[in-house]
Design a protein around this motif. Structure first.
Motif, short mmCIF file in Angstrom:
data_model
loop_
_atom_site.label_atom_id
_atom_site.label_comp_id
_atom_site.label_asym_id
_atom_site.label_seq_id
_atom_site.Cartn_x
_atom_site.Cartn_y
_atom_site.Cartn_z
N ILE A 89 0.85 -1.26 -0.03
CA ILE A 89 -0.01 -0.01 -0.04
C ILE A 89 0.76 1.26 0.03
CG2 ILE A 89 -1.85 -1.18 0.99
CD1 ILE A 89 -1.19 0.26 3.81
N ILE A 90 2.09 1.01 -0.17
CA ILE A 90 3.24 2.29 -0.25
C ILE A 90 2.38 3.26 -1.50
CG2 ILE A 90 4.64 1.19 -1.82
CD1 ILE A 90 6.93 2.69 -0.41
N ALA A 91 2.62 4.35 -1.28
CA ALA A 91 2.16 5.33 -2.48
C ALA A 91 0.60 5.11 -2.48
CB ALA A 91 2.88 5.25 -3.62
N TYR A 104 -6.55 2.03 4.24
CA TYR A 104 -5.67 1.23 3.80
C TYR A 104 -4.97 0.14 4.57
CZ TYR A 104 -5.68 5.08 0.32
OH TYR A 104 -6.34 5.99 -0.59
N THR A 105 -4.57 0.51 5.76
CA THR A 105 -3.78 -0.46 6.49
C THR A 105 -4.61 -1.57 6.92
OG1 THR A 105 -2.14 1.32 7.46
CG2 THR A 105 -2.07 -0.57 8.78
N PHE A 106 -5.65 -1.43 7.57
CA PHE A 106 -6.32 -2.49 8.23
C PHE A 106 -6.83 -3.61 7.05
CE2 PHE A 106 -7.52 0.25 12.05
CZ PHE A 106 -6.26 -0.08 12.75
N PRO A 107 -7.26 -3.13 5.92
CA PRO A 107 -7.76 -4.04 5.04
C PRO A 107 -6.30 -4.82 4.20
CG PRO A 107 -8.97 -1.91 4.44
CD PRO A 107 -7.73 -1.89 5.59
N ALA A 108 -5.42 -4.22 4.19
CA ALA A 108 -4.16 -4.78 3.91
C ALA A 108 -3.76 -5.76 4.71
CB ALA A 108 -2.99 -3.73 3.51
N GLU A 109 -3.51 -5.48 5.96
CA GLU A 109 -3.20 -6.38 7.30
C GLU A 109 -4.17 -7.63 7.19
OE1 GLU A 109 -2.10 -4.56 10.78
OE2 GLU A 109 -0.38 -3.15 9.59
N ARG A 110 -5.32 -7.61 6.76
CA ARG A 110 -6.20 -8.68 6.93
C ARG A 110 -5.66 -10.06 6.05
NH1 ARG A 110 -12.76 -8.76 6.44
NH2 ARG A 110 -13.20 -10.77 7.18
N ARG A 111 -5.14 -9.61 5.16
CA ARG A 111 -4.59 -10.70 4.04
C ARG A 111 -3.52 -11.54 4.63
NH1 ARG A 111 -1.56 -8.40 0.36
NH2 ARG A 111 -1.61 -9.93 -0.92
N PHE A 112 -2.72 -11.01 5.82
CA PHE A 112 -1.82 -11.85 6.13
C PHE A 112 -2.16 -12.84 7.33
CE2 PHE A 112 0.20 -8.44 4.50
CZ PHE A 112 1.26 -8.62 4.32
N GLU A 113 -3.42 -13.32 7.27
CA GLU A 113 -3.92 -14.32 8.11
C GLU A 113 -3.66 -15.75 7.06
OE1 GLU A 113 -8.26 -13.78 8.27
OE2 GLU A 113 -8.50 -13.96 6.21
N GLY A 328 4.36 1.55 5.07
CA GLY A 328 3.90 2.32 3.82
C GLY A 328 3.80 3.60 3.87
N GLY A 329 3.32 4.07 5.29
CA GLY A 329 3.13 5.57 5.28
C GLY A 329 4.39 6.48 4.69
N GLY A 330 5.49 5.82 4.97
CA GLY A 330 6.78 6.45 4.22
C GLY A 330 6.67 5.98 2.81
N THR A 331 7.38 6.79 2.04
CA THR A 331 7.33 6.70 0.59
C THR A 331 8.25 6.04 -0.20
OG1 THR A 331 8.08 9.16 0.38
CG2 THR A 331 5.53 8.65 0.34
N SER A 332 9.35 5.55 0.60
CA SER A 332 10.34 4.87 -0.14
C SER A 332 11.12 3.89 0.70
CB SER A 332 11.37 6.07 -0.56
OG SER A 332 12.58 5.38 -1.33
N PHE A 333 11.49 2.97 0.17
CA PHE A 333 12.40 1.97 1.06
C PHE A 333 14.08 2.74 1.09
CE2 PHE A 333 9.27 -1.11 0.21
CZ PHE A 333 9.34 -2.18 1.14
N SER A 334 14.36 3.34 0.22
CA SER A 334 15.69 4.01 0.27
C SER A 334 15.99 5.01 1.42
CB SER A 334 15.86 4.83 -0.97
OG SER A 334 16.95 5.45 -1.03
N MET A 335 16.96 4.63 2.26
CA MET A 335 17.32 5.25 3.34
C MET A 335 18.02 6.68 2.77
SD MET A 335 16.42 4.20 6.36
CE MET A 335 17.86 4.31 7.72
N LEU A 336 18.55 6.61 1.48
CA LEU A 336 19.06 7.74 0.91
C LEU A 336 18.16 8.91 0.71
CD1 LEU A 336 21.42 6.32 -1.70
CD2 LEU A 336 22.27 7.34 0.49
N GLN A 337 16.83 8.38 0.11
CA GLN A 337 15.99 9.33 -0.06
C GLN A 337 15.20 9.74 1.38
OE1 GLN A 337 14.22 10.78 -2.96
NE2 GLN A 337 16.47 10.48 -3.39
#
Length: 440
Positions: A89-91, A104-113, A328-337
């Motif tokens: 759900i990033i971006a 976004y978050t709660f519906p996405a996390e449901r899938r991890f059952e 995913g509230g953050g917008t990049s996996f990059s620590m440089l960004q």
């Protein structure tokens, strides 16, 4: 230099930078830099570091020499707060914190059952960290115990140091994502016994945030910490003004949002709280005195409109601070960004983040916030050999800009402002290359 057994020993030649202390406190003495350096790795640990001229002359012929001259070698990045179940759900557009969770978050996390979903996302997540030069992370799973198993299994396959835990959440969330105070305690206890200290896995007791936990659940979270010395705690505090107001309604007896956690013994060494934006003097003093750390999450704070982290105030009170992407509230996996945005947050607050201070935050500073600086965060002998090689000419613009630099500080600043995953040439975990960028 004498090596009793050269099997599996490797020497990497490159420009090498790491930190011995906080540049804000120690100035130039905090930084160790070798323009032409060698890092010697043996049995997953740093065996030696120094100038190439000195180390190469005593290197046994049997030692493999990897020539990466022109590259910059640094310790692997340490991301102190990230949600692996939010990878997909990033971006996602258009919400502040509380809306973000429900939309976004709660519906996405449901899938991890579904354990298959958890394993697939966990594998992608770990690979994405390595592709961005991050070798250690502290991450949230979901309320499902199998989501914790999945992230620790994926990290173990790559020999990454991973801190993670099952979300504890017994109210103010959808029924399909809530546990109870007792079940959350029991499941967390079982996961601690299964994973904490196994290989490079470290467990973090994980109440999502105060509004989604009853007082009983927070009490039991404190009990888990007392019963299992060395276990971590991760949560959120004072991210969003509406969230702060909600906490005041739910816990009218508390002096502040942070005080809620304090009443249940959740401020201590090995506890780290994300965001820490809307705090007062008493809160910061209490965090410093208790040894509790802050996680600075600039991209998510800007993306969700939460506010500006006060880096200078944290430093003034002596609070430990680590850096985080908060995907995913953050917008990049990059620590440089993430450093790019951290610099801008500081600018908006009338502060200045130097490039040396920035890279310290992403490496040794983050290790210190997690009390792992005797194992991670720099390249002193005996540390785990987690490191990254950066290509400072990874893009045409970076190459052009680097040609105009004359100091290390200028090169570092250009790297953090212009760099992203393309600048990461290799990521090594415990001395083994786990990611290599294709330059075709």
């Amino acid at each position: 230099m004498t090596l009793q057994d050269t099997r599996g020993v490797r020497a990497i030649r490159a420009s090498i930078l790491h930190f011995l202390a906080d540049p804000a406190q120690c100035g130039e003495a905090a930084t160790e830099y070798f323009e032409d350096g060698v890092l010697l790795v043996a049995d997953g640990k740093v065996a030696a570091i120094g100038p190439a001229e000195a180390l190469l002359s005593g290197l046994p012929e049997a030692v493999e020499l990897i020539d990466r001259r022109g590259m910059l070698l640094m310790p692997g990045f340490i991301d102190t707060h990230i949600h692996y179940p939010q990878t997909d759900i990033i971006a996602s557009h258009g919400a502040q914190l509380l809306d973000w969770l429900n939309t976004y978050t709660f519906p996405a996390e449901r899938r991890f059952e579904d354990v298959a979903v958890a394993r697939e996302v966990a594998g992608f997540f770990c690979d994405e960290l390595l592709r961005n030069g991050t070798t250690t992370a502290m991450c949230f799973a979901t309320v499902h115990p199998q989501s914790v198993d999945a992230i620790f299994e994926a990290a173990a396959e790559r020999n990454m140091c991973m801190l993670a835990g099952k979300v504890m959440m017994d109210r103010n969330a959808p029924d399909f994502l809530t546990d109870t105070a007792e079940s959350g305690y029991a499941q967390s206890k079982a996961l601690i016994e299964r994973w904490h200290g196994q290989g490079r896995a470290l467990y973090a007791v994980t109440p999502r945030f105060a509004p989604t936990s009853t007082e009983r659940q927070l009490e039991l979270a404190g009990r888990l910490l007392d019963e299992h010395p060395g276990v971590y705690l991760q949560s959120h505090v004072a991210e969003n003004r509406d969230e702060v107001a909600w906490v005041a309604e739910l816990f009218p007896w508390a002096r502040s949002y942070l005080d809620v956690y304090d009443r249940f013994g959740l401020l201590r060494p090995n506890a780290i709280y994300a965001h820490c934006i809307h705090l007062d003097v008493a809160d910061r003093e209490r965090m410093a005195k208790s040894g509790t750390a802050m996680s600075f999450c600039p991209t998510s704070n800007l993306f969700l409109g939460s506010g500006l982290f006060d880096l200078e105030a944290a430093a003034a009170f002596g609070v430990r601070v680590g850096l985080a992407t908060d995907v995913g509230g953050g917008t990049s996996f990059s620590m440089l960004q993430t450093l790019n945005e951290a610099y801008k947050v500081a600018q908006m607050a009338g502060q200045n983040l130097s490039p040396f201070q920035a890279f310290y935050l992403a490496t040794l500073g983050s290790a210190r916030s997690l009390y792992l600086d005797q194992r991670l965060g720099n390249l002193e002998p005996g540390r785990d050999a987690d490191f990254v090689l950066f290509d400072l000419a990874a893009t045409p613009l970076m190459a052009r800009r680097m040609e105009k630099t004359s100091t290390l500080a200028e090169r570092l600043f250009a790297l953090m402002m212009l760099g992203d995953d393309r600048a990461v040439s290799e990521s090594h975990v415990a001395g083994v290359c786990r990611y290599a960028r294709c330059h075709a």
